[in-house]
Write a protein that holds these residues in place. Structure first.
Motif, PDB file in Angstrom:
ATOM      1  N   GLU A 187       0.821  -1.202   0.000  1.00 46.31           N
ATOM      2  CA  GLU A 187       0.000   0.000   0.000  1.00 46.31           C
ATOM      3  C   GLU A 187       0.869   1.272   0.000  1.00 46.31           C
ATOM      4  OE1 GLU A 187       0.108  -2.290   2.238  1.00 46.31           O
ATOM      5  OE2 GLU A 187      -1.776  -3.397   2.204  1.00 46.31           O
ATOM      6  N   SER A 188       0.235   2.382  -0.424  1.00 47.04           N
ATOM      7  CA  SER A 188       0.956   3.656  -0.573  1.00 47.04           C
ATOM      8  C   SER A 188       1.563   4.165   0.732  1.00 47.04           C
ATOM      9  CB  SER A 188      -0.023   4.710  -1.117  1.00 47.04           C
ATOM     10  OG  SER A 188      -1.097   4.884  -0.222  1.00 47.04           O
ATOM     11  N   THR A 189       2.601   4.961   0.586  1.00 44.45           N
ATOM     12  CA  THR A 189       3.176   5.707   1.705  1.00 44.45           C
ATOM     13  C   THR A 189       2.166   6.791   2.090  1.00 44.45           C
ATOM     14  OG1 THR A 189       5.344   5.423   0.689  1.00 44.45           O
ATOM     15  CG2 THR A 189       5.169   7.118   2.412  1.00 44.45           C
ATOM     16  N   ILE A 190       1.866   6.919   3.396  1.00 42.59           N
ATOM     17  CA  ILE A 190       0.922   7.965   3.827  1.00 42.59           C
ATOM     18  C   ILE A 190       1.682   9.047   4.596  1.00 42.59           C
ATOM     19  CG2 ILE A 190      -1.151   8.489   5.168  1.00 42.59           C
ATOM     20  CD1 ILE A 190      -2.123   5.683   4.771  1.00 42.59           C
ATOM     21  N   VAL A 191       1.498  10.303   4.152  1.00 37.02           N
ATOM     22  CA  VAL A 191       2.170  11.436   4.797  1.00 37.02           C
ATOM     23  C   VAL A 191       1.132  12.388   5.363  1.00 37.02           C
ATOM     24  CG1 VAL A 191       3.709  13.409   4.407  1.00 37.02           C
ATOM     25  CG2 VAL A 191       4.095  11.285   3.178  1.00 37.02           C
ATOM     26  N   SER A 192       1.323  12.814   6.614  1.00 32.87           N
ATOM     27  CA  SER A 192       0.409  13.813   7.178  1.00 32.87           C
ATOM     28  C   SER A 192       1.183  15.091   7.493  1.00 32.87           C
ATOM     29  CB  SER A 192      -0.282  13.270   8.428  1.00 32.87           C
ATOM     30  OG  SER A 192       0.469  13.576   9.574  1.00 32.87           O
ATOM     31  N   PHE A 193       0.458  16.211   7.505  1.00 30.09           N
ATOM     32  CA  PHE A 193       1.079  17.528   7.650  1.00 30.09           C
ATOM     33  C   PHE A 193       0.590  18.224   8.912  1.00 30.09           C
ATOM     34  CE2 PHE A 193       0.847  16.238   3.319  1.00 30.09           C
ATOM     35  CZ  PHE A 193       2.066  16.587   2.786  1.00 30.09           C
ATOM     36  N   HIS A 194       0.204  17.418   9.900  1.00 31.69           N
ATOM     37  CA  HIS A 194      -0.421  17.964  11.094  1.00 31.69           C
ATOM     38  C   HIS A 194       0.519  18.921  11.835  1.00 31.69           C
ATOM     39  CE1 HIS A 194      -3.505  18.060  14.058  1.00 31.69           C
ATOM     40  NE2 HIS A 194      -2.678  17.695  15.021  1.00 31.69           N
ATOM     41  N   ASP A 195       0.025  20.098  12.223  1.00 32.03           N
ATOM     42  CA  ASP A 195       0.828  21.067  12.977  1.00 32.03           C
ATOM     43  C   ASP A 195       2.165  21.371  12.298  1.00 32.03           C
ATOM     44  OD1 ASP A 195      -0.958  21.560  14.931  1.00 32.03           O
ATOM     45  OD2 ASP A 195      -0.128  20.120  16.365  1.00 32.03           O
ATOM     46  N   LYS A 196       2.150  21.418  11.000  1.00 29.72           N
ATOM     47  CA  LYS A 196       3.360  21.720  10.204  1.00 29.72           C
ATOM     48  C   LYS A 196       4.484  20.686  10.353  1.00 29.72           C
ATOM     49  CE  LYS A 196       2.596  26.471   9.320  1.00 29.72           C
ATOM     50  NZ  LYS A 196       2.121  27.525  10.194  1.00 29.72           N
ATOM     51  N   THR A 197       4.188  19.567  11.065  1.00 29.44           N
ATOM     52  CA  THR A 197       5.204  18.522  11.170  1.00 29.44           C
ATOM     53  C   THR A 197       4.871  17.446  10.151  1.00 29.44           C
ATOM     54  OG1 THR A 197       5.093  18.882  13.525  1.00 29.44           O
ATOM     55  CG2 THR A 197       6.339  16.955  12.804  1.00 29.44           C
ATOM     56  N   LEU A 198       5.825  17.141   9.309  1.00 30.73           N
ATOM     57  CA  LEU A 198       5.580  16.083   8.336  1.00 30.73           C
ATOM     58  C   LEU A 198       5.838  14.730   8.956  1.00 30.73           C
ATOM     59  CD1 LEU A 198       5.575  18.239   6.006  1.00 30.73           C
ATOM     60  CD2 LEU A 198       6.494  16.351   4.698  1.00 30.73           C
ATOM     61  N   GLN A 199       4.822  13.862   8.893  1.00 32.53           N
ATOM     62  CA  GLN A 199       4.970  12.534   9.481  1.00 32.53           C
ATOM     63  C   GLN A 199       4.600  11.474   8.464  1.00 32.53           C
ATOM     64  OE1 GLN A 199       3.322  11.422  13.135  1.00 32.53           O
ATOM     65  NE2 GLN A 199       3.275  13.471  13.983  1.00 32.53           N
ATOM     66  N   ILE A 200       5.344  10.394   8.464  1.00 30.75           N
ATOM     67  CA  ILE A 200       4.937   9.237   7.657  1.00 30.75           C
ATOM     68  C   ILE A 200       4.076   8.358   8.555  1.00 30.75           C
ATOM     69  CG2 ILE A 200       5.743   7.167   6.478  1.00 30.75           C
ATOM     70  CD1 ILE A 200       7.923   8.749   5.289  1.00 30.75           C
ATOM     71  N   LEU A 201       2.796   8.232   8.224  1.00 31.22           N
ATOM     72  CA  LEU A 201       1.883   7.406   9.035  1.00 31.22           C
ATOM     73  C   LEU A 201       1.963   5.939   8.635  1.00 31.22           C
ATOM     74  CD1 LEU A 201      -1.396   9.553   9.169  1.00 31.22           C
ATOM     75  CD2 LEU A 201       0.578   9.606  10.681  1.00 31.22           C
ATOM     76  N   ARG A 202       2.283   5.700   7.360  1.00 34.24           N
ATOM     77  CA  ARG A 202       2.424   4.310   6.893  1.00 34.24           C
ATOM     78  C   ARG A 202       3.571   4.280   5.882  1.00 34.24           C
ATOM     79  NH1 ARG A 202      -2.619   1.589   3.812  1.00 34.24           N
ATOM     80  NH2 ARG A 202      -1.960   3.019   2.169  1.00 34.24           N
ATOM     81  N   PRO A 203       4.643   3.505   6.149  1.00 36.14           N
ATOM     82  CA  PRO A 203       5.740   3.455   5.177  1.00 36.14           C
ATOM     83  C   PRO A 203       5.323   2.703   3.920  1.00 36.14           C
ATOM     84  CG  PRO A 203       6.204   1.995   7.039  1.00 36.14           C
ATOM     85  CD  PRO A 203       4.884   2.644   7.317  1.00 36.14           C
ATOM     86  N   GLY A 204       5.898   3.082   2.794  1.00 36.49           N
ATOM     87  CA  GLY A 204       5.587   2.404   1.531  1.00 36.49           C
ATOM     88  C   GLY A 204       6.793   2.463   0.626  1.00 36.49           C
ATOM     89  N   SER A 205       6.565   2.255  -0.667  1.00 36.35           N
ATOM     90  CA  SER A 205       7.715   2.175  -1.573  1.00 36.35           C
ATOM     91  C   SER A 205       8.368   3.541  -1.787  1.00 36.35           C
ATOM     92  CB  SER A 205       7.300   1.558  -2.903  1.00 36.35           C
ATOM     93  OG  SER A 205       6.362   2.386  -3.540  1.00 36.35           O
ATOM     94  N   ILE A 206       7.639   4.617  -1.556  1.00 36.63           N
ATOM     95  CA  ILE A 206       8.280   5.946  -1.561  1.00 36.63           C
ATOM     96  C   ILE A 206       8.837   6.149  -0.160  1.00 36.63           C
ATOM     97  CG2 ILE A 206       7.864   8.432  -1.749  1.00 36.63           C
ATOM     98  CD1 ILE A 206       5.842   7.792  -3.947  1.00 36.63           C
TER      99      ILE A 206
END
Ligand code: TXA
Ligand code: MG
Length: 345
Positions: A187-206
């Motif tokens: 499954e895809s890499t999931i990135v969130s931008f909460h509070d200006k902090t970039l977080q990977i919520l789920r690692p993926g091929s990117i």
């Protein structure tokens, strides 16, 4: 009984095949559900603007209503039709990686119904790269999008072929578009931008480093994700076969296999390194060697787990993947797939 429509579509879509895609788009516009290929895994799609159609997805998957769905779009420019206050870094990632296996979690706007996001203020957007997914999204037009989770029952292994979708969901869905085996397989890499902090919520091929390189700034891997955010892929137990699955290091795996075999339990040892079944091992132990390349391993993993799950082993023992960023997505999925069986014993 209702018949599920089925169409095999090659990546260079002919006009006959395009007709099948148009039929699929008509089914979606009428409130139906269609399984379709993406480059990661197969999705189970419904018209995002139709809450009743979206409800069908939760029902078919037996997925709790507070677990949000990813919204698939057919163009980068559609991002601001569904999301608002999009940070600059999100545009940069979209421009670099889309179409592709990346999902961006962004503040949603009024066009996204509550049941798509489990009531959350954010929406996950993804522009998939598979030509059949693109054709389907184009057929739907710019004012529609596809709410689509992976086309499996909640907590189980994602499908990487149309046959997997049919085995798992069968006639509960209206149509399956068969675009062959998925290229990425995870499954895809999931990135969130909460509070200006970039977080990977789920690692993926990117990978994290690929994202950092585009943004030229650090990104955090969310290990202890706030459980109030219902990211089902982040629940400890997920992506699981029904046969108990355990992860062991290359050194520990054979002694554990032997202990189980001594109890007359049938064990499959799944390795990636050149470790071999020791001479002392007995008939109850079989070995399967997976590729040592993480890209090929990732592409094959789910199909193999399904196959092993049907082979009537009592245990699947998997050699822990290397501790290297290129194996991170695989390590994440294997840990979640092994969670129940490791905790029950
Ligand atoms: O590769 C993929 O992402 C595949 C294909 C079909 O696109 N889709 C997929 O969907 O894996 P699903 O529903 O199986 O997993 C999506 C994950 C879930 O863990 C969900 O909770 C999370 O994305 N998610 C979706 N919207 C979210 C949001 N607004 N905030 C946090 N997590 C979100
Ligand atoms: Mg899923």
């Amino acid at each position: 009984m209702k018949q599920t429509k089925y169409a095999f579509i090659q990546s260079d879509l002919s006009s006959v095949q395009l007709n099948q895609v148009i039929i699929a788009a008509q089914i979606l516009c009428a409130g139906g559900t269609v399984a379709f290929p993406t480059e990661t895994v197969y999705g189970l799609g419904a018209d995002v603007t139709n809450p009743a159609a979206v409800d069908k997805i939760y029902k078919i998957k037996q997925r709790p209503a507070d677990h949000p769905l990813i919204v698939h779009i057919g163009n980068i420019s559609h991002m601001h039709y569904w999301a608002q206050a999009i940070p600059e870094s999100a545009w940069k990632l979209a421009n670099h990686f889309w179409p592709g296996p990346l999902t961006l979690i962004l503040p949603r706007n009024h066009r996204i119904p509550d049941n798509v996001t489990g009531g959350q203020a954010t929406v996950g957007l993804r522009f998939p790269a598979h030509p059949v997914a693109s054709a389907l999204l184009n057929a739907l037009g710019p004012k529609k999008a596809l709410a689509a989770p992976s086309a499996n029952r909640f907590g189980r292994i994602s499908p990487t072929s149309a046959a997997h979708v049919y085995q798992e969901l069968g006639s509960t869905i209206d149509m399956i578009l068969d675009g062959g085996s998925c290229e990425v397989g995870l499954e895809s890499t999931i990135v969130s931008f909460h509070d200006k902090t970039l977080q990977i919520l789920r690692p993926g091929s990117i990978t994290l480093s690929a994202i950092e390189a585009v943004l030229n700034s650090p990104v955090i891997l969310a290990h202890n994700i706030d459980q109030s955010i219902r990211t089902s892929g982040s629940l400890p137990a997920h992506y699981a076969p029904t046969t108990p699955l355990r992860l062991y290091s290359s050194i520990q795996i054979w002694p554990h296999a032997l202990t189980l075999a001594k109890k007359d339990l049938r064990v499959l040892v799944i390795t990636w390194s050149n470790t071999h079944k020791p001479k002392f091992s007995d008939q109850f132990i079989e070995q399967f060697s997976m590729p040592a390349d993480p890209i090929i391993y990732g592409k094959q993993l789910y199909a193999k787990l399904r196959q092993f799950d049907q082979a009537e082993f009592d245990y699947l023992l998997i050699e822990s993947p290397p501790d290297h960023p290129s194996w991170l997505a695989i390590a994440d999925r294997l840990q979640r797939a092994s969670y129940h069986s490791s905790n029950n014993n």
